[in-house]
Design a protein around this motif. Structure first.
Motif, PDB file in Angstrom:
ATOM      1  N   ILE A   1       5.354  -6.449  -8.249  1.00 22.23           N
ATOM      2  CA  ILE A   1       4.426  -6.659  -7.124  1.00 22.23           C
ATOM      3  C   ILE A   1       3.003  -6.435  -7.633  1.00 22.23           C
ATOM      4  O   ILE A   1       2.653  -5.326  -8.032  1.00 22.23           O
ATOM      5  CB  ILE A   1       4.730  -5.678  -5.962  1.00 22.23           C
ATOM      6  CG1 ILE A   1       6.198  -5.820  -5.534  1.00 22.23           C
ATOM      7  CG2 ILE A   1       3.786  -5.915  -4.793  1.00 22.23           C
ATOM      8  CD1 ILE A   1       6.638  -4.845  -4.452  1.00 22.23           C
ATOM      9  N   PRO A   2       2.191  -7.492  -7.633  1.00 21.74           N
ATOM     10  CA  PRO A   2       0.803  -7.313  -8.097  1.00 21.74           C
ATOM     11  C   PRO A   2      -0.018  -6.525  -7.080  1.00 21.74           C
ATOM     12  O   PRO A   2       0.418  -6.337  -5.935  1.00 21.74           O
ATOM     13  CB  PRO A   2       0.266  -8.747  -8.196  1.00 21.74           C
ATOM     14  CG  PRO A   2       1.340  -9.659  -7.747  1.00 21.74           C
ATOM     15  CD  PRO A   2       2.467  -8.859  -7.186  1.00 21.74           C
ATOM     16  N   ALA A   3      -1.209  -6.107  -7.502  1.00 24.39           N
ATOM     17  CA  ALA A   3      -2.113  -5.444  -6.557  1.00 24.39           C
ATOM     18  C   ALA A   3      -2.600  -6.485  -5.553  1.00 24.39           C
ATOM     19  O   ALA A   3      -2.883  -7.628  -5.931  1.00 24.39           O
ATOM     20  CB  ALA A   3      -3.290  -4.843  -7.306  1.00 24.39           C
ATOM     21  N   PRO A   4      -2.688  -6.125  -4.292  1.00 27.59           N
ATOM     22  CA  PRO A   4      -3.135  -7.119  -3.306  1.00 27.59           C
ATOM     23  C   PRO A   4      -4.617  -7.429  -3.484  1.00 27.59           C
ATOM     24  O   PRO A   4      -5.374  -6.576  -3.943  1.00 27.59           O
ATOM     25  CB  PRO A   4      -2.890  -6.413  -1.968  1.00 27.59           C
ATOM     26  CG  PRO A   4      -2.957  -4.955  -2.285  1.00 27.59           C
ATOM     27  CD  PRO A   4      -2.458  -4.803  -3.690  1.00 27.59           C
ATOM     28  N   THR A   5      -5.006  -8.633  -3.125  1.00 23.70           N
ATOM     29  CA  THR A   5      -6.444  -8.939  -3.120  1.00 23.70           C
ATOM     30  C   THR A   5      -6.965  -8.884  -1.686  1.00 23.70           C
ATOM     31  O   THR A   5      -8.153  -8.822  -1.460  1.00 23.70           O
ATOM     32  CB  THR A   5      -6.724 -10.347  -3.679  1.00 23.70           C
ATOM     33  OG1 THR A   5      -6.128 -11.302  -2.786  1.00 23.70           O
ATOM     34  CG2 THR A   5      -6.135 -10.523  -5.068  1.00 23.70           C
ATOM     35  N   ARG A   6      -6.041  -8.928  -0.725  1.00 21.05           N
ATOM     36  CA  ARG A   6      -6.459  -8.936   0.679  1.00 21.05           C
ATOM     37  C   ARG A   6      -6.689  -7.528   1.213  1.00 21.05           C
ATOM     38  O   ARG A   6      -6.009  -6.599   0.792  1.00 21.05           O
ATOM     39  CB  ARG A   6      -5.367  -9.548   1.553  1.00 21.05           C
ATOM     40  CG  ARG A   6      -5.191 -11.010   1.367  1.00 21.05           C
ATOM     41  CD  ARG A   6      -4.176 -11.500   2.398  1.00 21.05           C
ATOM     42  NE  ARG A   6      -3.702 -12.822   2.047  1.00 21.05           N
ATOM     43  CZ  ARG A   6      -2.531 -13.320   2.396  1.00 21.05           C
ATOM     44  NH1 ARG A   6      -1.701 -12.605   3.129  1.00 21.05           N
ATOM     45  NH2 ARG A   6      -2.184 -14.545   2.062  1.00 21.05           N
ATOM     46  N   LYS A   7      -7.582  -7.444   2.173  1.00 18.83           N
ATOM     47  CA  LYS A   7      -7.750  -6.199   2.929  1.00 18.83           C
ATOM     48  C   LYS A   7      -7.069  -6.409   4.276  1.00 18.83           C
ATOM     49  O   LYS A   7      -7.380  -7.354   4.993  1.00 18.83           O
ATOM     50  CB  LYS A   7      -9.238  -5.917   3.175  1.00 18.83           C
ATOM     51  CG  LYS A   7      -9.973  -5.479   1.927  1.00 18.83           C
ATOM     52  CD  LYS A   7      -9.887  -3.966   1.781  1.00 18.83           C
ATOM     53  CE  LYS A   7     -10.244  -3.479   0.390  1.00 18.83           C
ATOM     54  NZ  LYS A   7      -9.137  -2.996  -0.409  1.00 18.83           N
ATOM     55  N   THR A   8      -6.104  -5.561   4.579  1.00 22.39           N
ATOM     56  CA  THR A   8      -5.411  -5.684   5.866  1.00 22.39           C
ATOM     57  C   THR A   8      -5.416  -4.326   6.558  1.00 22.39           C
ATOM     58  O   THR A   8      -5.827  -3.318   5.977  1.00 22.39           O
ATOM     59  CB  THR A   8      -3.937  -6.085   5.658  1.00 22.39           C
ATOM     60  OG1 THR A   8      -3.277  -5.006   4.985  1.00 22.39           O
ATOM     61  CG2 THR A   8      -3.798  -7.369   4.871  1.00 22.39           C
ATOM     62  N   PHE A   9      -4.887  -4.347   7.746  1.00 21.84           N
ATOM     63  CA  PHE A   9      -4.688  -3.098   8.486  1.00 21.84           C
ATOM     64  C   PHE A   9      -3.920  -2.093   7.621  1.00 21.84           C
ATOM     65  O   PHE A   9      -4.236  -0.909   7.590  1.00 21.84           O
ATOM     66  CB  PHE A   9      -3.897  -3.434   9.753  1.00 21.84           C
ATOM     67  CG  PHE A   9      -3.212  -2.277  10.402  1.00 21.84           C
ATOM     68  CD1 PHE A   9      -3.935  -1.355  11.121  1.00 21.84           C
ATOM     69  CD2 PHE A   9      -1.835  -2.114  10.295  1.00 21.84           C
ATOM     70  CE1 PHE A   9      -3.300  -0.276  11.733  1.00 21.84           C
ATOM     71  CE2 PHE A   9      -1.200  -1.055  10.902  1.00 21.84           C
ATOM     72  CZ  PHE A   9      -1.942  -0.130  11.626  1.00 21.84           C
ATOM     73  N   PHE A  10      -2.938  -2.588   6.878  1.00 18.26           N
ATOM     74  CA  PHE A  10      -2.070  -1.674   6.136  1.00 18.26           C
ATOM     75  C   PHE A  10      -2.786  -0.974   4.990  1.00 18.26           C
ATOM     76  O   PHE A  10      -2.470   0.153   4.661  1.00 18.26           O
ATOM     77  CB  PHE A  10      -0.845  -2.428   5.588  1.00 18.26           C
ATOM     78  CG  PHE A  10       0.048  -2.936   6.666  1.00 18.26           C
ATOM     79  CD1 PHE A  10       0.792  -2.054   7.431  1.00 18.26           C
ATOM     80  CD2 PHE A  10       0.127  -4.286   6.942  1.00 18.26           C
ATOM     81  CE1 PHE A  10       1.611  -2.512   8.440  1.00 18.26           C
ATOM     82  CE2 PHE A  10       0.939  -4.757   7.956  1.00 18.26           C
ATOM     83  CZ  PHE A  10       1.682  -3.871   8.711  1.00 18.26           C
TER      84      PHE A  10
END
Ligand SMILES: Cc1cc2nc3c(=O)[nH]c(=O)nc-3n(C[C@H](O)[C@H](O)[C@H](O)COP(=O)(O)O)c2cc1C
Length: 374
Positions: free
Chosen positions: A106-115
Motif C-alpha cells: 500500500i503506497p502512501a496516499p496523495t489525497r487528503k481525506t477525513f481519515f
C-alpha cells in the motif's frame, strides 16, 4: 405511490416514512425528492465546508424537509494535532500498520481525506454544531455523543432533534433530554452498531418511548421489514446500506466505485463483520481483508476512538485511492443481501413502498382470516 402516513411522517410533511442516512448530497436530495426524508451525514465535513453543502441541499429540495446527522465522540484532548497524536501512538500498533502496508504493498496516499487529515477535537464538533444551528436544516440526529446543551440549542432554533441508540440503556440515558424522536438501531446495521437485534430492540424501545416516535433501523432493505417495523410500533424506517448501490452514490465526494459495488451486490446477509479496526468502536462492514486483518490472531487490540482513526487514516485513504482490491470495503449491514443492482434512489423507494404496502396488506389479511391461535 400511496403514502404511508404515520403520525411522525405527517408531522414532518413527508409522504413516505423512509429516512435515508447518507454521506452523499446527491443521495440525500434524491431521497427527499422521492417522498422520504434524506439525512446528510456531516461526520466527514470540516465546519467551514458545511454551510455551502447544506445550502446546496436546500436549493435542490426546495421546501421539502431534510436532516443532518452528526457524530460527536468524546475523548480527544483539546489542543492536540493529528501530528502530536500520531507521534504518541503505541509502537506495537504503528509496527502492525507498517506490516499491513508491506503485505498489501500500500503506497502512501496523495489525497487528503477525513481519515488522514482531520482530528476530531471538541472545537471541531462545536464548529460543526454551530454550522447546523446557523443553517435551515429541519431535523438533526446524533449518531454518537449527545449533550443536553446541544439539544437545547438546536431546539431553540426550532430543529427536530433525535438520536440513534442501540440499547435500552442508551434510551434511559437520553430520556431526560427531551428528544423529538429516537432511532432504534439493531445490531444488523451498517456502521457503528451494538449487539441487540432489530426485531428485539424496536418493540422494546417503542414500549419505553411511550409517545416519542421511534424509527427502526438495522438490516432493513426490503419493504416487508418496514411493514414489520410499523406493526411493532415504529413510525418509520431508517436505512443506510441500501443507498450505497444507487446511481446517485456513483459520483461525488463519497463515490462508490465499481469494485465496491460488485462486492456489495455479491454479498449476502452473512458477508458482514463487526470490527473495531476502522474507528475504535464496533462497526459493521462488508467482509474484506481489512476486517480479517483486525480479527486475526496476533493483531493488536484497536485503540479507542478517535485514536484508532489517527492510526489507520493513511492506510484507509490509500486503500480507496489506489483500489487495493482485497482491502476494499465499506460499512454495510446484513440487509446488504437486498443490494442486487445499481438503481436510482427513486426506483428503490418505489420498490420499498410497494413492498411495505404488500406486507401490511398481507398482515391485515392474515389477521382478518380468523385463524388466530389455530
Ligand atoms: C456507509 C455508512 C456510513 C454510516 N455513517 C454513519 C454516520 O456517520 N453517522 C451515523 O449516525 N450513522 C452512520 N451510519 C449508520 C446509519 O445511520 C444507519 O443507522 C444504518 O446504516 C442503518 O442500518 P442499515 O445499514 O442496515 O440500513 C452509517 C451507515 C453506513 C452504511
Amino acid at each position: 405511490m400511496t403514502p404511508i402516513p404515520t403520525p411522525f411522517a405527517e408531522r414532518l410533511g413527508i409522504a413516505q416514512p423512509i429516512f435515508g442516512f447518507s454521506h452523499s448530497i446527491d443521495v440525500t436530495v434524491a431521497i427527499c425528492n422521492a417522498g422520504g426524508l434524506g439525512v446528510y451525514g456531516i461526520a466527514h465535513d470540516p465546519p467551514e465546508a458545511i454551510p455551502a453543502k447544506l445550502a446546496e441541499i436546500r436549493r435542490r429540495v426546495g421546501k421539502r424537509p431534510f436532516g443532518c446527522d452528526i457524530m460527536m465522540p468524546m475523548g480527544m484532548p483539546e489542543g492536540e494535532t493529528l501530528e502530536s497524536v500520531r507521534a504518541d501512538l503505541p509502537p506495537e500498533h504503528v509496527a502492525f500498520m507498517e506490516s499491513i502496508r508491506d503485505k498489501y504493498r500500500i503506497p502512501a496516499p496523495t489525497r487528503k481525506t477525513f481519515f488522514n487529515s482531520i482530528l476530531r477535537t471538541p472545537t471541531y464538533f462545536e464548529g460543526q454544531l454551530e454550522a447546523l444551528l446557523a443553517s435551515d436544516v429541519d431535523l438533526v440526529a446524533f449518531g454518537i455523543g449527545l449533550t443536553a446543551d446541544a439539544v437545547e440549542r438546536l431546539h431553540a432554533r426550532g430543529k427536530i432533534v433525535g438520536a440513534l441508540i442501540g440499547s435500552p440503556r442508551h434510551f434511559e440515558a437520553f430520556r431526560p433530554l427531551g428528544l423529538d424522536f429516537i432511532v432504534a438501531q439493531g445490531s444488523e446495521a451498517g456502521g457503528h452498531t451494538g449487539t441487540i437485534g432489530t426485531l428485539v430492540l424496536v418493540p422494546e424501545i417503542v414500549e419505553m418511548a411511550d409517545e416519542m416516535p421511534v424509527l427502526a433501523a438495522g438490516g432493513i432493505g426490503h419493504g416487508s421489514q418496514i411493514a414489520g417495523a410499523i406493526a411493532m410500533g415504529a413510525q418509520g424506517a431508517w436505512l443506510g446500506t441500501s443507498w450505497l448501490s444507487t446511481h446517485e452514490h456513483a459520483g461525488g465526494d463519497h463515490a462508490i466505485g465499481e469494485r465496491l459495488l460488485e462486492k456489495l451486490i455479491e454479498a449476502g446477509s452473512g458477508d458482514t463483520a463487526v470490527t473495531r479496526g476502522s474507528s475504535g468502536k464496533p462497526q459493521r462492514q462488508i467482509v474484506s481483508d481489512w476486517t480479517a486483518t483486525w480479527a486475526a490472531p496476533g493483531a493488536p487490540k484497536p485503540l479507542k476512538m478517535p485514536f484508532q482513526h489517527a492510526l489507520v487514516g493513511d492506510v484507509l485513504t490509500a486503500i480507496d485511492e489506489f483500489g487495493i482490491e482485497p482491502m476494499i470495503h465499506s460499512p454495510a449491514g446484513q440487509g446488504v443481501t437486498w443490494t442486487r443492482r445499481r438503481q436510482s434512489v427513486a426506483e428503490l423507494i418505489e420498490t420499498l413502498v410497494r413492498q411495505t404496502h404488500d406486507g401490511l396488506a398481507r398482515a391485515a389479511r392474515y389477521a382478518g382470516s380468523g385463524g388466530h391461535g389455530r
